[in-house]
Design an enzyme around this catalytic site. Structure first.
Site, PDB file in Angstrom:
ATOM      1  N   HIS A 180       0.819  -1.222   0.000  1.00  0.00           N
ATOM      2  CA  HIS A 180       0.000   0.000   0.000  1.00  0.00           C
ATOM      3  C   HIS A 180       0.849   1.266   0.000  1.00  0.00           C
ATOM      4  O   HIS A 180       0.357   2.347  -0.324  1.00  0.00           O
ATOM      5  CB  HIS A 180      -0.995   0.002   1.169  1.00  0.00           C
ATOM      6  CG  HIS A 180      -0.415   0.298   2.511  1.00  0.00           C
ATOM      7  ND1 HIS A 180      -0.167  -0.675   3.453  1.00  0.00           N
ATOM      8  CD2 HIS A 180      -0.052   1.467   3.103  1.00  0.00           C
ATOM      9  CE1 HIS A 180       0.308  -0.118   4.552  1.00  0.00           C
ATOM     10  NE2 HIS A 180       0.395   1.179   4.357  1.00  0.00           N
ATOM     11  N   SER A 198       4.576   2.295   8.031  1.00  0.00           N
ATOM     12  CA  SER A 198       4.300   1.187   7.112  1.00  0.00           C
ATOM     13  C   SER A 198       5.535   0.780   6.324  1.00  0.00           C
ATOM     14  O   SER A 198       6.193   1.608   5.709  1.00  0.00           O
ATOM     15  CB  SER A 198       3.205   1.581   6.120  1.00  0.00           C
ATOM     16  OG  SER A 198       1.946   1.489   6.709  1.00  0.00           O
ATOM     17  N   ASP A 230       0.084  -7.479   1.213  1.00  0.00           N
ATOM     18  CA  ASP A 230       0.508  -6.099   1.445  1.00  0.00           C
ATOM     19  C   ASP A 230       2.024  -5.967   1.551  1.00  0.00           C
ATOM     20  O   ASP A 230       2.550  -5.307   2.450  1.00  0.00           O
ATOM     21  CB  ASP A 230      -0.159  -5.539   2.707  1.00  0.00           C
ATOM     22  CG  ASP A 230      -0.132  -4.014   2.747  1.00  0.00           C
ATOM     23  OD1 ASP A 230       0.383  -3.405   1.787  1.00  0.00           O
ATOM     24  OD2 ASP A 230      -0.626  -3.429   3.736  1.00  0.00           O
TER      25      ASP A 230
END
EC number: 3.4.21.-
Length: 559
Positions: free
Chosen positions: A138, A247, A169
């Protein structure tokens, strides 16, 4: 009612304020902006953690500040024994973790021939063996540009997305610049941490431009639905703050990576999630073996638990037997060839399934049997032990995932659409359902044929030829001239190859639309011109142009 807030809390900086799409809630007058979207559905509420912004939780840009966070000799438990976090391990992380800068753009949901404004966001990543950088999918989804900056440097290096696994992901970046790799050290993957193990989240969260580290404890291990893909895979819950921008960064235990930071729980303090190493290894192995094809196993059926005593008795289960009851099987799956409705799955690969659908994980921990299924490769088979009408059977079957009738998420691809007579046709997707009044009933349906789609009339571009048809927006198209519609490409072909004066479309709820074919073609051209729409059909639906160049025959040798 339960609520699901899916927030892409990546910090988006609009490169063209005037082109801000309607789904972005822009707060304040100054850029950068934060894009937030909400929807109601479930109690599982999580958010992504890519971001770019100043923050109050930044760490000093020196190694000494990090060493204060990670004191040498700090004892943490591992799977088998306790390890010491040494200064060298900290230095290794400093020379591995990078900041990822992404510019992205994606097709508009309701005007798929257009793309949204370009937005900037940031995340984290870290170096692994083979001169590769591991980050979250992402972080780089729908990217038009990706750059990477290493700790202690001001230079941003151009990066290439080598592989993406949207299901898990995860993504791999490559940098073709020898200067970048000078002094960089790869991090090594470790094991799944145990409950109460201490871990350290390293990355570039909101609040500053320098590297940051936070300490946490493992509180839970088990499968969850990943927000990016909607796929249920193993995850680790920790109480460390995984903030916007973390992230893709490593979560370190001892001197190895315990996982990749990727989500946190909305409206809750210090509840974060990391992708564990078994999922990471599955992704990396798939890339190594098949290039870009990354998939996880799926049971491809619906089932119910067998907690009820009378239910177990009626299905002839002995007191020692445990398992799950099959309700419905995907007709396109391999298990459809060997399993039947009302079968009881007792075990997978010799691992007994509990009446609550759980399997033994480690020590006294139990997790859903879906974890065993998800770790299967497409080429692998599983041994299924089944109880059928009181008799036990064993079957070998592939657990290869079957694409759903309605896609959950779509990234890194152009949108499909077709315009005819002002009617805009689209394949139904879950993001479309979440952003419209379309019923969610299609989400529970299984495809009957490979490539099947639910084709809907997304909107009607007004013209005299379609007067009175605006009430049919979001209706499914069932048939064209009496032929059942298989998918959008099939509908496009049926309409374009129409040999009758009138095109009839049968919709859901027995509604009907008819259009004069020649008039509709003329109106389509007029609408495209007036609304500045480049084409009536997306590129993926257009027939591939054959190479019309004539091949020059080889010259014959003279004798």
């Amino acid at each position: 009612m339960s609520f699901l807030c899916v927030r892409t809390v990546s910090r988006f900086r609009s490169l063209s304020r005037a082109l801000a799409p309607g789904f972005l809630l822009l707060h304040g007058n100054a850029v950068p902006k934060t894009a937030v979207f909400f929807r109601q559905q479930s109690s599982n509420t999580r958010l992504f953690s890519s971001y770019t912004a100043p923050s109050g939780v930044e760490e000093n840009n020196s190694k000494s500040a990090l060493k204060n966070k990670l004191p040498p000799g700090k004892e943490v438990s591992s799977k088998d024994a306790k390890e010491k976090i040494t200064t060298s391990a900290i230095d290794l992380a400093l020379n591995s973790v990078v900041k990822v800068f992404t510019v992205s753009s994606k097709p508009r949901l309701f005007q798929p021939w257009q793309i949204t404004m370009q937005s900037e966001s940031t995340g984290s990543g870290f170096v692994i063996s083979g001169k590769k950088i591991l980050t979250n999918a992402h972080v780089v989804a729908n990217q038009t540009s990706v750059k990477v900056r290493k700790h202690g440097s001001t230079t941003k290096y151009k990066a290439k997305v080598q592989a993406v696994g949207h299901e898990c992901d995860l993504a791999i970046l490559e940098i073709d610049n020898d200067k970048f790799w000078e002094g960089m050290n790869p991090l090594e993957l470790g094991d799944i941490p145990s409950m109460q193990d201490t871990v350290y989240v390293v990355g570039y969260p909101k609040g500053g431009d320098t590297i940051s580290v936070s300490k946490g404890v493992v509180s839970r291990v088990g499968p969850i639905k990943y927000s990016h893909s909607g796929t249920e895979l193993l995850a680790i819950q920790i109480d460390a703050a995984i903030n916007n921008g973390n992230s893709g960064g490593p979560v370190i235990m001892g001197n190895k990576v315990a996982g990749v930071a990727f989500e946190s729980l909305c409206y809750s303090d210090s509840i974060g999630y990391i992708i564990p190493t078994p999922v990471i290894r599955h992704f990396l192995n798939a890339i190594e073996e098949s290039g870009e094809d990354v998939s996880f196993g799926s049971i491809n059926l619906t089932y119910q638990k067998m907690d009820n005593d009378q239910l177990r008795k009626d299905f002839k289960m002995s007191d020692k037997m445990t398992g799950i009851l099959i309700n419905k099987i995907n007709p396109l799956s391999d298990v459809h060839k060997v399993l039947k409705k009302d079968d009881i799955i007792l075990a997978i690969d010799g691992v007994p399934i509990g009446n609550d659908s759980s399997v033994h994980f480690r020590k006294k921990e139990r997790i859903t049997f879906k974890h065993l299924v998800s770790m299967k490769k497409p080429c692998e088979t599983a041994l299924l032990k089944v109880l059928r009408e009181g008799k036990e059977y064993e079957f070998n079957s592939s657990l290869k995932s079957v694409p759903p009738l309605v896609p959950k998420r779509q990234y890194d691809k152009s949108a499909s659409y077709y315009i005819f007579g002002g009617l805009v046709f689209l394949p139904l997707t879950k993001p479309y359902i979440d952003s419209s009044c379309v019923s969610e009933s299609a989400l529970g349906k299984m495809p009957k044929k490979a490539g099947e789609q639910v084709v809907i009339i997304s909107q009607i571009l007004e013209d005299d030829i379609n007067t009175g048809y605006s009430i049919f927006e979001d209706f499914q198209v069932k048939k064209v001239n009496g032929v059942q519609v298989h998918n959008l490409k099939h509908l496009y072909k049926l309409v374009e190859e129409c040999c009758t004066e009138t095109v009839r479309m049968d919709l859901e709820k027995d509604k009907v639309i008819t259009l004069d074919y020649k008039s509709a073609k003329k109106v389509t051209s007029k609408i495209l011109k007036s609304l500045k729409i480049p084409s009536a059909v997306s590129e993926d639906l257009q027939p591939k142009q054959q190479n019309k160049r004539s091949k020059v025959p080889p010259k014959s040798k003279e004798h």
